[in-house]
Design a protein around this motif. Structure first.
Motif, mmCIF file in Angstrom:
data_model
loop_
_atom_site.group_PDB
_atom_site.id
_atom_site.type_symbol
_atom_site.label_atom_id
_atom_site.label_comp_id
_atom_site.label_asym_id
_atom_site.label_seq_id
_atom_site.Cartn_x
_atom_site.Cartn_y
_atom_site.Cartn_z
ATOM 1 N N ILE A 159 46.526 -7.325 -0.938
ATOM 2 C CA ILE A 159 46.235 -8.745 -0.723
ATOM 3 C C ILE A 159 46.168 -9.480 -2.060
ATOM 4 O O ILE A 159 46.724 -10.571 -2.224
ATOM 5 C CB ILE A 159 44.920 -8.909 0.055
ATOM 6 C CG1 ILE A 159 45.063 -8.319 1.462
ATOM 7 C CG2 ILE A 159 44.507 -10.373 0.128
ATOM 8 C CD1 ILE A 159 43.803 -8.393 2.284
ATOM 9 N N ASP A 160 45.505 -8.863 -3.013
ATOM 10 C CA ASP A 160 45.398 -9.455 -4.347
ATOM 11 C C ASP A 160 46.771 -9.583 -4.993
ATOM 12 O O ASP A 160 47.103 -10.619 -5.585
ATOM 13 C CB ASP A 160 44.470 -8.586 -5.193
ATOM 14 C CG ASP A 160 44.238 -9.180 -6.581
ATOM 15 O OD1 ASP A 160 44.381 -10.409 -6.727
ATOM 16 O OD2 ASP A 160 43.919 -8.417 -7.509
ATOM 17 N N ASP A 161 47.586 -8.543 -4.888
ATOM 18 C CA ASP A 161 48.912 -8.566 -5.509
ATOM 19 C C ASP A 161 49.789 -9.674 -4.923
ATOM 20 O O ASP A 161 50.430 -10.423 -5.660
ATOM 21 C CB ASP A 161 49.604 -7.212 -5.324
ATOM 22 C CG ASP A 161 48.947 -6.106 -6.141
ATOM 23 O OD1 ASP A 161 48.267 -6.450 -7.134
ATOM 24 O OD2 ASP A 161 49.106 -4.930 -5.788
ATOM 25 N N VAL A 162 49.815 -9.782 -3.609
ATOM 26 C CA VAL A 162 50.678 -10.778 -2.967
ATOM 27 C C VAL A 162 50.230 -12.196 -3.318
ATOM 28 O O VAL A 162 51.038 -13.048 -3.713
ATOM 29 C CB VAL A 162 50.682 -10.575 -1.434
ATOM 30 C CG1 VAL A 162 51.406 -11.734 -0.744
ATOM 31 C CG2 VAL A 162 51.340 -9.259 -1.071
ATOM 32 N N LEU A 163 48.930 -12.449 -3.178
ATOM 33 C CA LEU A 163 48.423 -13.794 -3.429
ATOM 34 C C LEU A 163 48.586 -14.203 -4.894
ATOM 35 O O LEU A 163 49.024 -15.312 -5.199
ATOM 36 C CB LEU A 163 46.949 -13.887 -3.028
ATOM 37 C CG LEU A 163 46.643 -13.834 -1.531
ATOM 38 C CD1 LEU A 163 45.137 -13.871 -1.283
ATOM 39 C CD2 LEU A 163 47.310 -15.000 -0.805
ATOM 40 N N MET A 164 48.271 -13.307 -5.804
ATOM 41 C CA MET A 164 48.330 -13.660 -7.214
ATOM 42 C C MET A 164 49.766 -13.750 -7.733
ATOM 43 O O MET A 164 50.046 -14.517 -8.646
ATOM 44 C CB MET A 164 47.528 -12.664 -8.050
ATOM 45 C CG MET A 164 46.039 -12.683 -7.747
ATOM 46 S SD MET A 164 45.324 -14.364 -7.653
ATOM 47 C CE MET A 164 45.565 -14.957 -9.318
ATOM 48 N N ARG A 165 50.698 -12.978 -7.157
ATOM 49 C CA ARG A 165 52.091 -13.141 -7.569
ATOM 50 C C ARG A 165 52.608 -14.512 -7.150
ATOM 51 O O ARG A 165 53.358 -15.169 -7.888
ATOM 52 C CB ARG A 165 52.957 -12.045 -6.932
ATOM 53 C CG ARG A 165 52.678 -10.624 -7.389
ATOM 54 C CD ARG A 165 52.840 -10.391 -8.866
ATOM 55 N NE ARG A 165 51.686 -10.795 -9.640
ATOM 56 C CZ ARG A 165 50.532 -10.102 -9.692
ATOM 57 N NH1 ARG A 165 50.379 -8.984 -8.998
ATOM 58 N NH2 ARG A 165 49.544 -10.535 -10.439
ATOM 59 N N ALA A 166 52.206 -14.959 -5.945
ATOM 60 C CA ALA A 166 52.600 -16.295 -5.498
ATOM 61 C C ALA A 166 51.965 -17.362 -6.380
ATOM 62 O O ALA A 166 52.611 -18.359 -6.744
ATOM 63 C CB ALA A 166 52.200 -16.486 -4.040
ATOM 64 N N ILE A 167 50.700 -17.161 -6.741
ATOM 65 C CA ILE A 167 50.002 -18.122 -7.595
ATOM 66 C C ILE A 167 50.634 -18.173 -8.977
ATOM 67 O O ILE A 167 50.811 -19.259 -9.555
ATOM 68 C CB ILE A 167 48.513 -17.741 -7.691
ATOM 69 C CG1 ILE A 167 47.792 -18.053 -6.372
ATOM 70 C CG2 ILE A 167 47.840 -18.449 -8.849
ATOM 71 C CD1 ILE A 167 47.791 -19.524 -6.013
ATOM 72 N N GLU A 168 50.982 -17.031 -9.528
ATOM 73 C CA GLU A 168 51.590 -17.012 -10.861
ATOM 74 C C GLU A 168 52.972 -17.665 -10.860
ATOM 75 O O GLU A 168 53.374 -18.291 -11.848
ATOM 76 C CB GLU A 168 51.678 -15.575 -11.358
ATOM 77 C CG GLU A 168 50.311 -14.994 -11.730
ATOM 78 C CD GLU A 168 50.373 -13.513 -12.047
ATOM 79 O OE1 GLU A 168 51.497 -12.954 -11.976
ATOM 80 O OE2 GLU A 168 49.321 -12.916 -12.345
ATOM 81 N N THR A 169 53.715 -17.515 -9.767
ATOM 82 C CA THR A 169 55.010 -18.194 -9.651
ATOM 83 C C THR A 169 54.820 -19.702 -9.679
ATOM 84 O O THR A 169 55.547 -20.432 -10.366
ATOM 85 C CB THR A 169 55.714 -17.775 -8.351
ATOM 86 O OG1 THR A 169 55.904 -16.358 -8.347
ATOM 87 C CG2 THR A 169 57.058 -18.475 -8.228
ATOM 88 N N LEU A 170 53.828 -20.177 -8.920
ATOM 89 C CA LEU A 170 53.528 -21.609 -8.895
ATOM 90 C C LEU A 170 53.003 -22.081 -10.248
ATOM 91 O O LEU A 170 53.298 -23.196 -10.695
ATOM 92 C CB LEU A 170 52.500 -21.895 -7.798
ATOM 93 C CG LEU A 170 52.371 -23.332 -7.287
ATOM 94 C CD1 LEU A 170 53.679 -23.794 -6.666
ATOM 95 C CD2 LEU A 170 51.243 -23.430 -6.271
ATOM 96 N N TYR A 171 52.234 -21.213 -10.911
ATOM 97 C CA TYR A 171 51.633 -21.555 -12.202
ATOM 98 C C TYR A 171 52.680 -21.694 -13.304
ATOM 99 O O TYR A 171 52.461 -22.417 -14.288
ATOM 100 C CB TYR A 171 50.609 -20.486 -12.574
ATOM 101 C CG TYR A 171 49.791 -20.789 -13.799
ATOM 102 C CD1 TYR A 171 48.803 -21.769 -13.754
ATOM 103 C CD2 TYR A 171 49.989 -20.100 -14.989
ATOM 104 C CE1 TYR A 171 48.043 -22.056 -14.876
ATOM 105 C CE2 TYR A 171 49.230 -20.375 -16.109
ATOM 106 C CZ TYR A 171 48.256 -21.359 -16.046
ATOM 107 O OH TYR A 171 47.502 -21.649 -17.155
ATOM 108 N N SER A 172 53.815 -21.031 -13.140
ATOM 109 C CA SER A 172 54.857 -21.060 -14.174
ATOM 110 C C SER A 172 55.622 -22.376 -14.195
ATOM 111 O O SER A 172 56.352 -22.653 -15.157
ATOM 112 C CB SER A 172 55.842 -19.909 -13.947
ATOM 113 O OG SER A 172 56.531 -20.070 -12.713
ATOM 114 N N ILE A 173 55.467 -23.196 -13.153
ATOM 115 C CA ILE A 173 56.173 -24.478 -13.087
ATOM 116 C C ILE A 173 55.306 -25.555 -13.732
ATOM 117 O O ILE A 173 54.131 -25.683 -13.387
ATOM 118 C CB ILE A 173 56.481 -24.861 -11.627
ATOM 119 C CG1 ILE A 173 57.254 -23.739 -10.937
ATOM 120 C CG2 ILE A 173 57.273 -26.167 -11.568
ATOM 121 C CD1 ILE A 173 57.479 -23.980 -9.461
ATOM 122 N N PRO A 174 55.828 -26.345 -14.661
ATOM 123 C CA PRO A 174 55.029 -27.435 -15.260
ATOM 124 C C PRO A 174 54.489 -28.369 -14.180
ATOM 125 O O PRO A 174 55.232 -28.744 -13.263
ATOM 126 C CB PRO A 174 56.039 -28.143 -16.175
ATOM 127 C CG PRO A 174 57.064 -27.102 -16.489
ATOM 128 C CD PRO A 174 57.168 -26.246 -15.269
#
Length: 330
Positions: A159-174
């Motif tokens: 659960i942590d891996d899936v959610l945080m990978r999605a968050i990091e993808t969103l975080y990489s966009i200005p």
């Protein structure tokens, strides 16, 4: 005095000292003693009062079910004018400089815009849009980030891996690019789309902060005791994990309001935020940049309003951080 009595009294004094250094009263006292936080609070209070006045006056028709028209206060108070109405030809004067300018007049303290509207009135009523957007966007990002970060940090694993990978993808966009793409995708230039877009852009930041706190809080003895007692995970997260992880998130949220106001002003400057004739500081900068040589004050006043508002929230956030940090002694 007996040794037992001496130890008892010293223990009592110690408990009282610990109790005096926790709780909301102690936090408020720390904020009151901090000059930076106090001045920041003064600025924020004034900005919020002005925004509240502008909100009430511009929504009188809704608040009174049509019994009173909008902007009644503006038309009744001499120093204000209607913030959106364009004067009829020959009625107003366009690009009037501020009152302290040799060509200025006390009738328009900050001058007028290209349409002859009073600039002081538009600056005041523009506070409503900036503060409302800043607060709502920050709350949306805070709520969404807290939910995702708390769930990811508490359960861990897949659960942590899936959610945080999605968050990091969103975080990489200005953030500004993300908000512009979001507003265009969902329906075009609109202040409410901008609010949702900014809230979405800051979900990853809050999620990362709350997750880092939850990872340490979930290992505490009282969490283990709650699990052993059969308390549901939902109740543990809402009643124990999130409240004990919220202090740094609250500080960051206070600082983030200023950043949100700046981003939304940038969106309005680019044409993706508030639309004419709604008074908005970013939009006022957009329409005034063509008059930099003839009347530079049209750009200075909304820019100064943005700077002062952001400075107030940042000063208060810094003071709040010091007040909530247990490592900082008196």
């Amino acid at each position: 005095m007996a040794v037992g009595e001496s130890q008892l009294e010293s223990g009592t004094e110690s408990d009282e000292g610990v109790e005096a250094r926790v709780g909301w009263r102690y936090t408020l006292a720390r904020i009151a003693d901090d000059t930076t936080a106090r001045w920041g609070l003064y600025i924020v209070a004034v900005v919020l009062l002005v925004a509240l006045y502008a909100f009430v006056d511009s929504n009188l028709s809704r608040l009174t079910l049509g019994a009173v028209s909008d902007y009644t206060f503006a038309n009744a108070i001499p120093i204000f004018d209607h913030p959106t109405r364009i004067p009829d030809p020959g009625e107003g004067r366009a690009n009037v400089p501020p009152a302290f300018h040799p060509e200025g007049t006390l009738e328009y303290p900050l001058g007028t815009d290209r349409n002859g509207r009073d600039y002081f009135t538009r600056i005041v009523y523009g506070t409503q849009v900036s503060v409302m957007v800043g607060l709502i966007s920050t709350v949306l990002g805070l709520v969404g980030g807290t939910i995702i970060g708390a769930v990811a940090g508490y359960y861990g694993g897949a659960i942590d891996d899936v959610l945080m990978r999605a968050i990091e993808t969103l975080y990489s966009i200005p953030p500004l690019i993300l908000v512009i793409v979001f507003t265009v995708f969902v329906g075009g230039a609109n202040i409410w789309y901008a609010v949702l877009g900014v809230g979405l852009a800051f979900v990853p930041v809050f999620a990362r902060i709350i997750r880092s706190q939850v990872l340490s809080v979930r290992e505490m003895d009282y969490i283990e005791a709650a699990r052993a007692a059969g308390v549901r995970d939902r109740h543990i997260i809402l009643r124990h994990v999130v409240p004990n992880s919220f202090a740094p998130v609250l500080v960051y949220a206070t600082l983030q309001i200023g950043v949100t106001i700046l981003i939304v002003a940038g969106l309005s400057f680019l044409g993706y935020g508030a639309q004419p004739p709604t008074p908005d500081w970013g939009q006022m900068l957009n329409t005034s940049h063509g008059y930099m040589h003839s009347n530079i004050w049209l750009s200075i006043w909304p820019g100064l309003a943005i700077v002062i508002t952001i400075m107030g929230f940042n000063l208060f956030g810094d003071g709040l951080q010091d007040a909530l940090d247990p490592r900082i002694d008196d």
